[in-house]
Design an enzyme around this catalytic site. Structure first.
Site, PDB file in Angstrom:
ATOM      1  CE1 TYR A  64      37.323  39.914  58.342  1.00  0.00           C
ATOM      2  CE2 TYR A  64      37.620  39.840  60.717  1.00  0.00           C
ATOM      3  CZ  TYR A  64      37.807  40.487  59.508  1.00  0.00           C
ATOM      4  OH  TYR A  64      38.444  41.694  59.460  1.00  0.00           O
ATOM      5  NE  ARG A  67      33.072  41.855  56.547  1.00  0.00           N
ATOM      6  CZ  ARG A  67      34.353  42.227  56.439  1.00  0.00           C
ATOM      7  NH1 ARG A  67      35.095  42.312  57.527  1.00  0.00           N
ATOM      8  NH2 ARG A  67      34.860  42.522  55.283  1.00  0.00           N
ATOM      9  CD  GLN A 102      41.567  50.194  49.294  1.00  0.00           C
ATOM     10  OE1 GLN A 102      41.755  50.627  50.422  1.00  0.00           O
ATOM     11  NE2 GLN A 102      40.946  50.892  48.367  1.00  0.00           N
ATOM     12  CG  ASN A 103      36.482  45.647  47.400  1.00  0.00           C
ATOM     13  OD1 ASN A 103      36.721  46.474  48.267  1.00  0.00           O
ATOM     14  ND2 ASN A 103      35.778  45.930  46.321  1.00  0.00           N
ATOM     15  CG  ASP A 105      34.013  41.225  47.313  1.00  0.00           C
ATOM     16  OD1 ASP A 105      34.715  41.080  46.297  1.00  0.00           O
ATOM     17  OD2 ASP A 105      33.453  42.312  47.600  1.00  0.00           O
ATOM     18  CG  HIS A 120      43.326  45.438  52.381  1.00  0.00           C
ATOM     19  ND1 HIS A 120      42.480  46.527  52.410  1.00  0.00           N
ATOM     20  CD2 HIS A 120      44.586  45.959  52.464  1.00  0.00           C
ATOM     21  CE1 HIS A 120      43.187  47.648  52.494  1.00  0.00           C
ATOM     22  NE2 HIS A 120      44.457  47.338  52.523  1.00  0.00           N
ATOM     23  N   GLY A 212      35.200  53.683  44.142  1.00  0.00           N
ATOM     24  CA  GLY A 212      34.528  53.168  45.340  1.00  0.00           C
ATOM     25  C   GLY A 212      35.410  53.002  46.554  1.00  0.00           C
ATOM     26  CB  THR A 213      38.645  53.311  47.668  1.00  0.00           C
ATOM     27  OG1 THR A 213      39.396  53.434  48.895  1.00  0.00           O
ATOM     28  CG2 THR A 213      39.369  54.045  46.560  1.00  0.00           C
TER      29      THR A 213
END
Ligand code: BJW
Length: 284
Positions: A64, A67, A102-103, A105, A120, A212-213
């Site tokens: 993590y 990332r 779901q991202n 960032d 998430h 994009g999923t």
């Protein structure tokens, strides 16, 4: 296909957009599945479950922390700005857009989206690790990079050798409690309030857009089905067909950053937001 989609968009009172990793791919953030996906090189069961964190918190933190480094070097792209621009346009017209992502960032926030449901969690959040590696209480944002000296300069985890970071060198709070990333792992319940907000939005929309999923991870993968069952039109924007394509009235194949500004009719706004961000204004 574009004109009927735009007619549905023009008529919609409440639009829900569900995004996945593909929306951040053009920013340089790796997706999870597919040829270049993270789960090709890294085993999610060893890195993205509470059980993995209990077994080897150093390995999980190394993953993590790497990332976070990657994300810190990237910026929102045209897809993020298109969704933010559409939300603003609909709000000005007395309509609304709810974004379920779901991202992890936070690029949607950075691009200016306001009604964002983070299913998430966020890679920028940390929380106290409780029993079984689960979250013990609320999470909070901490964007320091590295989060602690023990995570400095480590790069991506090596799949073949476990890291040698002693637990005392991992992130802890001021009471000496071990911290964990504020994301939602496999085998872990989503925050009930967050899931409820996503369910309510999905059940009350008249246009559901998925972008994009891969539509394989639940509960997010079920939302398009719920929206379709209650009569919403469903549209998909993806490089390729997915498990959700069959229930879509509109399916567009290509890059989200190219498709969304045109489909939403917000190309000029997107270019303006990109220019502002490049000049150091809002959207960073
Ligand atoms: C582009 C593009 C471009 C690329 N433009 N497109 C019901 C049935 C079966 C299983 C389950 C179920 N309910 C629950 C489960 C278990 C599990 C699950 O769903 N497993 C499936 C894999 C089968 N779900 C859970 O465990 C969830 N918890 C839960 O439900 O709690 C209750 C429960 C507990 C225990 C047992 C049973 C129930 C939690 C899920 C948490 C997911 N966590 C991750 C990691 C988050 C933290 C981190 O970032 O590390 O979330 S896994 C990973 O997958 C990440 C993503 O958010 C998620 C979805 O991935 P996404 O976003 O779709 O990305 P990709 O890579 O899969 O796809 C990218 C797509 O983009 C592709 O389609 C490309 O074509 C496209 N693309 N470039 C447009 N430029």
């Amino acid at each position: 296909m574009l004109a009927p989609f735009q007619a549905a968009l023009a008529a919609a009172k409440h639009v829900v957009v569900l995004t996945g990793a593909g929306v951040s791919a053009e920013s340089g953030i790796p997706t999870f599945r597919g040829a270049q996906g993270l789960w090709r090189s890294f085993d999610p069961m060893e890195l993205a479950t509470p059980q993995a964190f209990v077994r080897n918190p150093g390995l999980v933190w190394e993953f993590y922390s790497w990332r976070r480094e990657v994300a810190a070097a990237c910026r929102p792209n045209r897809a993020h700005y298109a969704i933010a621009a559409l939300e603003r346009q609909l709000r000005q017209q007395g309509r609304r857009l709810t974004l379920i992502t779901q991202n992890v960032d936070r690029f949607h926030h950075q691009a200016g989206s306001q009604a964002v449901i983070e299913l998430h969690g966020s890679i920028w959040d940390v929380c106290v690790a409780g029993r079984g590696g689960r979250k013990a209480g609320p999470c909070w944002e901490d964007r320091r990079q590295p989060l602690c000296p023990g995570l400095a300069g480590r790069g991506a985890p090596d799949a073949h050798s476990a890291p040698d970071i002693p637990e005392q060198d991992l992130p802890h709070d001021e009471h000496g409690r071990l911290l964990r990333p504020g994301v939602v792992w496999f085998n872990e319940q989503l925050d009930p309030a967050v899931l409820e907000a996503a369910d309510v939005a999905t059940a009350s929309c008249d246009l559901f857009i998925t972008a994009g999923t891969s539509a394989v991870v639940y509960p997010a993968a079920g939302f398009a089905h719920i929206a379709a069952a209650q009569g919403a039109a469903v549209a998909e924007f993806n490089l390729e067909a997915t498990d959700a394509t069959g229930l879509c009235q509109f399916a567009f194949q290509g890059k989200a950053g190219e498709l969304l500004p045109a489909a939403f009719g917000v190309e000029a706004e997107v270019e303006q937001l990109m220019a502002q961000a490049a000049a150091g204004g809002q959207g960073g």
